[in-house]
Scaffold this motif. Structure first.
Motif, PDB file in Angstrom:
ATOM      1  N   PRO A  61      20.893  15.729   2.679  1.00  0.00           N
ATOM      2  CA  PRO A  61      20.267  15.015   1.559  1.00  0.00           C
ATOM      3  C   PRO A  61      20.708  15.487   0.172  1.00  0.00           C
ATOM      4  O   PRO A  61      20.480  14.780  -0.805  1.00  0.00           O
ATOM      5  CB  PRO A  61      18.773  15.252   1.766  1.00  0.00           C
ATOM      6  N   GLU A  62      21.352  16.633   0.050  1.00  0.00           N
ATOM      7  CA  GLU A  62      21.709  17.133  -1.287  1.00  0.00           C
ATOM      8  C   GLU A  62      22.861  16.384  -1.943  1.00  0.00           C
ATOM      9  O   GLU A  62      23.115  16.565  -3.125  1.00  0.00           O
ATOM     10  CB  GLU A  62      22.009  18.641  -1.254  1.00  0.00           C
ATOM     11  N   TYR A  63      23.576  15.523  -1.214  1.00  0.00           N
ATOM     12  CA  TYR A  63      24.656  14.749  -1.811  1.00  0.00           C
ATOM     13  C   TYR A  63      24.108  13.494  -2.480  1.00  0.00           C
ATOM     14  O   TYR A  63      23.309  12.777  -1.890  1.00  0.00           O
ATOM     15  CB  TYR A  63      25.695  14.354  -0.759  1.00  0.00           C
ATOM     16  N   ASP A  64      24.572  13.210  -3.704  1.00  0.00           N
ATOM     17  CA  ASP A  64      24.143  11.990  -4.386  1.00  0.00           C
ATOM     18  C   ASP A  64      24.990  10.802  -3.914  1.00  0.00           C
ATOM     19  O   ASP A  64      25.927  10.970  -3.126  1.00  0.00           O
ATOM     20  CB  ASP A  64      24.183  12.157  -5.913  1.00  0.00           C
ATOM     21  N   ASP A  65      24.662   9.600  -4.396  1.00  0.00           N
ATOM     22  CA  ASP A  65      25.360   8.391  -3.954  1.00  0.00           C
ATOM     23  C   ASP A  65      26.858   8.472  -4.197  1.00  0.00           C
ATOM     24  O   ASP A  65      27.660   8.091  -3.342  1.00  0.00           O
ATOM     25  CB  ASP A  65      24.790   7.149  -4.664  1.00  0.00           C
ATOM     26  N   TRP A  66      27.264   8.920  -5.383  1.00  0.00           N
ATOM     27  CA  TRP A  66      28.686   9.008  -5.717  1.00  0.00           C
ATOM     28  C   TRP A  66      29.397   9.982  -4.775  1.00  0.00           C
ATOM     29  O   TRP A  66      30.487   9.682  -4.269  1.00  0.00           O
ATOM     30  CB  TRP A  66      28.873   9.447  -7.171  1.00  0.00           C
TER      31      TRP A  66
END
Length: 174
Positions: A61-66
């Motif tokens: 979950p720590e990765y953002d959309d980009w």
């Protein structure tokens, strides 16, 4: 959390952007088991599911959309080679990239279009309207590149595409 669920979670955390089929192949679990535990991990906020370019990917979950879409792009061997080339050279013309990487211009344009749309690279034009490609944010892109390496099926698809493009390009009349 069950041992099975922990193993699946660890696998996704170790391979951000992993495809479902790859996750099943690399685990000792049945497809239905993996589906069940992934659903539970998503419901618990332990994993994120995203669809890019017709494939489902799973991420911590720590990765953002980009970052998630960038990691999905980086699972393609040719995209990785283009980005590595730009990291090493700072900027390059499309001709330099196709010649060095030995890829067809159409293959490069396909991947460049995705990289441009996702703002991983940018096009610059000089006074003669010659194009130069460069990374938009090398300090952010470099670390993401090290997170993922293409799977065997991804590399196979890329190499097959290169072969077909090369055959089509060499057989076209000039």
């Amino acid at each position: 959390m069950t041992d099975t669920r922990q193993q699946i979670r660890r696998q996704v955390h170790a391979n951000a952007g992993i495809h479902f089929n790859e996750l099943v192949r690399e685990s000792d679990f049945a497809t239905g088991q993996v589906q069940y535990h992934i659903r539970r991990l998503i419901d618990e906020g332990q994993l994120v599911r995203s669809e890019f370019y017709g494939r489902t990917h799973y991420y911590p979950p720590e990765y953002d959309d980009w970052e998630r879409e960038t990691l999905a792009l980086f699972r393609r061997e040719t995209v990785r080679e283009i980005v590595v080339y730009l990291i090493e050279h700072g900027s390059a013309t499309p001709g330099e990239i196709t010649e060095t990487l030995d890829i067809a211009r159409s293959t490069l344009e396909h991947h460049v279009d995705r990289l441009l749309a996702h703002e991983v690279i940018e096009k610059r034009y000089d006074q003669h309207q010659h194009v130069t490609l460069r990374l938009t944010d090398p300090d952010r892109i470099g670390p993401l590149l090290s997170v993922v390496s293409p799977t065997v099926p991804d590399r196979f698809v890329d190499r097959f595409t290169r072969l077909v493009d090369g055959l089509l390009e060499s057989s076209s009349p000039e």
